[in-house]
Design a protein around this motif. Structure first.
Motif, short mmCIF file in Angstrom:
data_model
loop_
_atom_site.label_atom_id
_atom_site.label_comp_id
_atom_site.label_asym_id
_atom_site.label_seq_id
_atom_site.Cartn_x
_atom_site.Cartn_y
_atom_site.Cartn_z
N ASN A 1 0.83 -1.21 0.00
CA ASN A 1 0.00 0.00 0.00
C ASN A 1 0.86 1.26 0.00
OD1 ASN A 1 -2.32 -1.57 0.09
ND2 ASN A 1 -2.35 -1.62 2.33
N VAL B 1 1.97 1.77 -3.48
CA VAL B 1 0.86 2.31 -4.29
C VAL B 1 0.62 3.78 -3.97
CG1 VAL B 1 -1.61 2.11 -4.74
CG2 VAL B 1 -0.22 0.05 -4.55
N SER B 2 0.65 4.11 -2.67
CA SER B 2 0.45 5.50 -2.27
C SER B 2 1.55 6.40 -2.81
CB SER B 2 0.40 5.60 -0.74
OG SER B 2 -0.66 4.81 -0.22
N ARG C 1 0.88 6.92 -6.46
CA ARG C 1 -0.22 7.88 -6.65
C ARG C 1 0.22 9.29 -6.28
NH1 ARG C 1 -5.33 4.40 -4.13
NH2 ARG C 1 -5.40 2.83 -5.82
N SER C 2 1.03 9.40 -5.25
CA SER C 2 1.54 10.72 -4.88
C SER C 2 2.37 11.33 -6.00
CB SER C 2 2.35 10.62 -3.59
OG SER C 2 1.56 10.13 -2.53
N GLN D 1 2.04 10.64 -9.16
CA GLN D 1 1.11 11.04 -10.21
C GLN D 1 0.42 12.36 -9.85
OE1 GLN D 1 -1.56 7.76 -10.78
NE2 GLN D 1 0.01 6.41 -11.64
N ALA D 2 0.00 12.48 -8.57
CA ALA D 2 -0.66 13.72 -8.16
C ALA D 2 0.28 14.91 -8.27
CB ALA D 2 -1.16 13.56 -6.72
#
Length: 328
Positions: free
Chosen positions: A192, A195-196, A199-200, A202-203
């Motif tokens: 996780n 994944v976080s 995603r961070s 990407q953000a």
């Protein structure tokens, strides 16, 4: 008498051979100590000579070129060493050379190594002092090795204690090793976390693109605001928005008053909303109205099929078809 003569001859031969041997040894020693060849002298100051003695060799780039003539203690932190060097090395040793106290092998006698300096330099002169460099002595290395061994022993003892604790199942690490559920939870947690992190990233990338677009829009807006006509239009739009806002506020106030009146039962609509008897009568009337409309539809359908009114309805249908065709 003959016996005495032979003894004297033997004694003379022994003395001559002994003298020759002494001369040869003196020559060899003198050659080794550079006594019978022209030499020059240079000095160097060390903080520690590590057991260097008079008569030890002096080497230049690994070649024996002289000997140590004297060692003088000048201060508690400086020892001057006088070196006698072969005269033919005068052109090779430069004034930027560096003297280092070393040893002949691991357990050999101490000596001085003269190392060539970097860059160009001038040849040394008789009596010059050259720079020195103090290496770590064997005793210092042994002391450091002893300390390292003691630390390694302590570390080994700690590792044994940790291993024993892990085997007995005490501590967090032991729980991780023996609890498969916790290990699975940790794996899921790390997954996780990955994944976080993705995603961070990407953000952050999206945020950077938004910032770049905002900068572009900001630059475009600055160009538009420089246009006086565009500025005047913005002012008119703002004024219209203010007027519309005032009208909306007034309409909202009226609606609030109307709703308040309805809640208090004012007016016909308010009475209808609050009077249950009237609401029931209205529902009863609407039900009768629905029944009447159904009966009216049935009567109209009967008239369409009655022979007295059938012709009228057919003419009416034809007229409606004509009108629809004209509209198309």
């Amino acid at each position: 008498m003959a016996k005495s003569t032979s003894q004297f001859v033997k004694l003379g031969v022994f003395v001559i051979l002994g003298s020759l041997l002494i001369l040869v040894m003196a020559y060899l020693i003198g050659s080794e100590q550079n006594i019978f060849r022209p030499t020059f002298r240079i000095t160097a100051v060390f903080s520690n000579v590590n057991g260097l003695q008079k008569g030890n060799n002096v080497r230049y780039s690994g070649i024996d070129v002289g000997t140590v003539r004297n060692i003088v203690m000048e201060q508690d932190t400086s020892i001057r060493v006088y070196m006698q060097i072969q005269d033919d090395m005068l052109a090779h040793i430069k004034d930027n050379a560096v003297a280092v106290v070393g040893s002949d092998g691991l357990v050999g006698s101490m000596l001085i190594n003269i190392l060539p300096g970097s860059g160009k330099g001038s040849p040394v002169q008789d009596g010059d002092e050259i720079a020195t460099y103090s290496r770590i002595s064997t005793q210092d290395m042994l002391t450091t090795l002893n300390v390292t061994n003691e630390n390694a022993s302590l570390l080994t003892a700690d590792l044994l204690e940790v291993t024993h604790s892990l085997r007995n199942g005490s501590g967090v690490l032991a729980a991780l090793l023996h609890d498969s559920v916790m290990v699975q939870d940790l794996r899921e947690g790390f997954h996780n976390l990955k994944v976080s992190t993705a995603r961070s990233e990407q953000a952050i990338g999206r945020l950077n693109r938004i910032i770049e677009e905002w900068r572009l829009e900001q630059s475009t807006l600055s160009l538009l605001t420089d246009d006086p006509e565009f500025t005047e239009q913005i002012r008119r739009v703002a004024a219209n928005l203010d007027t519309s806002g005032a009208e909306i506020r007034e309409l909202t106030g009226r609606l609030n008053d109307l709703v308040s009146g309805l809640q208090r039962g004012e007016g016909t609509l308010g009475m209808m909303l609050n009077d249950t008897v009237m609401a029931s009568e209205i529902r009863h009337g609407l039900s009768h109205l629905d029944s009447g409309l159904v009966k009216f539809d049935e009567n109209m359908e009967a008239l369409k099929h009655n022979w007295l009114t059938r012709g009228y309805f057919k003419k009416l249908e034809k007229q409606q078809e004509k009108e629809s065709k004209k509209q198309q």
